[in-house]
Design an enzyme around this catalytic site. Structure first.
Site, PDB file in Angstrom:
ATOM      1  N   ASN A  48       0.879  -1.173   0.000  1.00 24.45           N
ATOM      2  CA  ASN A  48       0.000   0.000   0.000  1.00 24.45           C
ATOM      3  C   ASN A  48       0.912   1.217   0.000  1.00 24.45           C
ATOM      4  O   ASN A  48       1.507   1.546   1.024  1.00 24.45           O
ATOM      5  CB  ASN A  48      -0.893  -0.009   1.245  1.00 24.45           C
ATOM      6  CG  ASN A  48      -1.696   1.272   1.389  1.00 24.45           C
ATOM      7  OD1 ASN A  48      -1.749   2.094   0.465  1.00 24.45           O
ATOM      8  ND2 ASN A  48      -2.327   1.450   2.542  1.00 24.45           N
TER       9      ASN A  48
ATOM     10  N   LYS B 284       0.129   4.267  -0.265  1.00 24.90           N
ATOM     11  CA  LYS B 284      -0.482   5.469   0.329  1.00 24.90           C
ATOM     12  C   LYS B 284      -0.237   6.662  -0.594  1.00 24.90           C
ATOM     13  O   LYS B 284      -0.263   6.488  -1.806  1.00 24.90           O
ATOM     14  CB  LYS B 284       0.053   5.680   1.751  1.00 24.90           C
ATOM     15  CG  LYS B 284      -0.086   4.399   2.586  1.00 24.90           C
ATOM     16  CD  LYS B 284       0.173   4.590   4.039  1.00 24.90           C
ATOM     17  CE  LYS B 284      -0.044   3.256   4.761  1.00 24.90           C
ATOM     18  NZ  LYS B 284       0.094   3.366   6.214  1.00 24.90           N
TER      19      LYS B 284
ATOM     20  N   HIS C 161      -9.446   1.414   4.792  1.00 25.49           N
ATOM     21  CA  HIS C 161      -8.191   1.616   5.521  1.00 25.49           C
ATOM     22  C   HIS C 161      -8.429   2.619   6.654  1.00 25.49           C
ATOM     23  O   HIS C 161      -9.209   3.567   6.493  1.00 25.49           O
ATOM     24  CB  HIS C 161      -7.108   2.137   4.565  1.00 25.49           C
ATOM     25  CG  HIS C 161      -5.740   2.085   5.155  1.00 25.49           C
ATOM     26  ND1 HIS C 161      -5.305   3.017   6.064  1.00 25.49           N
ATOM     27  CD2 HIS C 161      -4.742   1.189   5.005  1.00 25.49           C
ATOM     28  CE1 HIS C 161      -4.076   2.695   6.442  1.00 25.49           C
ATOM     29  NE2 HIS C 161      -3.706   1.590   5.808  1.00 25.49           N
TER      30      HIS C 161
ATOM     31  N   GLU D  49      -6.758   4.998   7.655  1.00 25.41           N
ATOM     32  CA  GLU D  49      -6.473   6.393   7.303  1.00 25.41           C
ATOM     33  C   GLU D  49      -7.646   7.029   6.575  1.00 25.41           C
ATOM     34  O   GLU D  49      -7.869   8.234   6.675  1.00 25.41           O
ATOM     35  CB  GLU D  49      -5.179   6.453   6.468  1.00 25.41           C
ATOM     36  CG  GLU D  49      -3.954   6.177   7.335  1.00 25.41           C
ATOM     37  CD  GLU D  49      -2.762   5.617   6.592  1.00 25.41           C
ATOM     38  OE1 GLU D  49      -2.725   5.675   5.346  1.00 25.41           O
ATOM     39  OE2 GLU D  49      -1.843   5.104   7.267  1.00 25.41           O
TER      40      GLU D  49
ATOM     41  N   GLU E 179      -5.231  -4.553  10.581  1.00 22.01           N
ATOM     42  CA  GLU E 179      -4.214  -3.526  10.738  1.00 22.01           C
ATOM     43  C   GLU E 179      -4.450  -2.752  12.036  1.00 22.01           C
ATOM     44  O   GLU E 179      -5.227  -1.779  12.046  1.00 22.01           O
ATOM     45  CB  GLU E 179      -4.267  -2.552   9.559  1.00 22.01           C
ATOM     46  CG  GLU E 179      -3.990  -3.197   8.227  1.00 22.01           C
ATOM     47  CD  GLU E 179      -3.369  -2.217   7.244  1.00 22.01           C
ATOM     48  OE1 GLU E 179      -2.313  -2.552   6.706  1.00 22.01           O
ATOM     49  OE2 GLU E 179      -3.916  -1.119   7.056  1.00 22.01           O
TER      50      GLU E 179
ATOM     51  N   GLY F 247       2.677   2.567  10.617  1.00 16.96           N
ATOM     52  CA  GLY F 247       3.636   3.649  10.428  1.00 16.96           C
ATOM     53  C   GLY F 247       4.364   4.059  11.691  1.00 16.96           C
ATOM     54  O   GLY F 247       5.001   5.115  11.733  1.00 16.96           O
TER      55      GLY F 247
ATOM     56  N   SER G  73       3.545  -1.894  10.214  1.00 16.33           N
ATOM     57  CA  SER G  73       5.000  -1.983  10.387  1.00 16.33           C
ATOM     58  C   SER G  73       5.548  -3.370  10.062  1.00 16.33           C
ATOM     59  O   SER G  73       6.527  -3.808  10.668  1.00 16.33           O
ATOM     60  CB  SER G  73       5.416  -1.538  11.791  1.00 16.33           C
ATOM     61  OG  SER G  73       5.026  -0.191  12.014  1.00 16.33           O
TER      62      SER G  73
ATOM     63  N   GLY H  94       5.222   1.275   4.474  1.00  5.87           N
ATOM     64  CA  GLY H  94       6.590   1.778   4.307  1.00  5.87           C
ATOM     65  C   GLY H  94       7.537   0.833   3.575  1.00  5.87           C
ATOM     66  O   GLY H  94       8.247   1.255   2.649  1.00  5.87           O
TER      67      GLY H  94
HETATM   68  P1  13P Z   1       3.180   0.531   7.516  1.00  4.94           P
HETATM   69  O1  13P Z   1       3.670  -0.779   6.950  1.00  4.94           O
HETATM   70  O2  13P Z   1       3.919   1.709   6.953  1.00  4.94           O
HETATM   71  O3  13P Z   1       3.081   0.516   8.993  1.00  4.94           O
HETATM   72  O4  13P Z   1       1.669   0.711   6.964  1.00  4.94           O
HETATM   73  C1  13P Z   1       0.778  -0.309   7.139  1.00  4.94           C
HETATM   74  C2  13P Z   1      -0.448   0.013   6.380  1.00  4.94           C
HETATM   75  O5  13P Z   1      -1.193   0.891   6.765  1.00  4.94           O
HETATM   76  C3  13P Z   1      -0.720  -0.747   5.169  1.00  4.94           C
HETATM   77  O6  13P Z   1      -1.996  -0.510   4.699  1.00  4.94           O
END
Ligand code: 13P
Length: 258
Positions: A13, A15, A99, A101, A170, A176, A216, A238
């Protein structure tokens, strides 16, 4: 993972990262180091404007391209939104839905549910996200919260369809932050999600449903997380932005297992 009964999925992802030009550079690098094995499904969910570049670049590979969101309506006056048939026509196979976010930006459970229906009707594989906040975990309501999110997200989905989607657990406190859920914590909730799916759709469907972990996940902790019986892959933020790291996670999915 349990490859006997269900697919393993390693999905990135991105983002709001990478321009179309950067996408091209990334995918050129990825192609040269992509493992040859065929153990898992691989997807990269990228910003909308990068979809055409990504689809073109990965046409001859086994990396499918996905979107990070969609609109549940078929067409119309929804400025700035993208319908599922547009994603399909652009070459997408997957779409991330719900998600945290996006939920933070106001997306409701009802909207998540409508998007899941729209995506499945269009033939996309939805990656349906759920996850608790740190406060909810510390209050001991993780299971109740996850149960509610899954029930609402999958409302009205028929038994024959549920196997065609993926669920991503998640935990918001792990996204993150560099704080990964321990393999035991992640397994506990993924197992719980499977129980919820079992109650809703029966044991055969629950056994066949792909449930991945996100938060993460990286090239160092992926092996241990993926060794858990109910963790069928990863949704990676990430670490999916760096070809070498993403490939190491794909390789971790190639580990021997049941
Ligand atoms: P990270 O791997 O950056 O923590 O993000 C996870 C995520 O939100 C994947 O959708």
């Amino acid at each position: 993972m349990n490859r006997k009964y269900r697919k393993t999925l390693i999905a990135g992802n991105w983002k709001m990262n990478k321009t179309p030009s950067e996408t091209k550079v990334f995918l050129t690098a990825l192609k040269t180091i992509l493992p040859k094995g065929r153990w898992c499904d691989i997807a990269l969910c990228v910003p909308s404007v990068c979809i055409p570049t990504a689809v073109r670049a990965m046409r001859e590979t086994r990396v499918a391209i996905g979107a990070e969101n969609c609109n549940a309506n078929a067409s119309g006056a929804y400025t700035g939104e993208i319908a599922t048939n547009m994603l399909v026509d652009a070459g997408c196979k997957y779409v991330i839905i719900g998600h945290s976010e996006r939920r933070e930006m106001g997306e409701t459970d009802a909207e998540v549910n409508a998007k899941v229906h729209a995506a499945m009707d269009a033939g996309l594989t939805p990656i349906v996200c759920c996850g608790e906040t740190l406060e909810q975990r510390e209050s001991g309501i993780t299971e109740e919260w996850i149960t509610m999110q899954i029930k609402l997200a999958l409302r009205g989905i028929t038994e024959d369809k549920v196997r065609k989607l993926a669920i991503a657990y998640e935990p918001i406190w792990a996204i993150g932050t560099g704080v990964t859920a321990s393999p035991e914590q992640a397994e506990e909730v993924c197992q719980h999600i499977r129980t919820v799916v079992r109650k809703l759709f029966g044991s055969k469907n629950a056994r066949a449903t792909t449930i991945v972990y996100g938060g993460s996940m990286n090239e160092k902790n992926a092996f241990e997380l993926l060794a858990q019986p109910d963790i069928d892959g990863g949704l990676i933020g990430g670490a999916s932005l760096v070809p070498e790291k993403f490939v190491k996670i794909i390789e971790a999915a190639n580990q021997p297992t049941v």
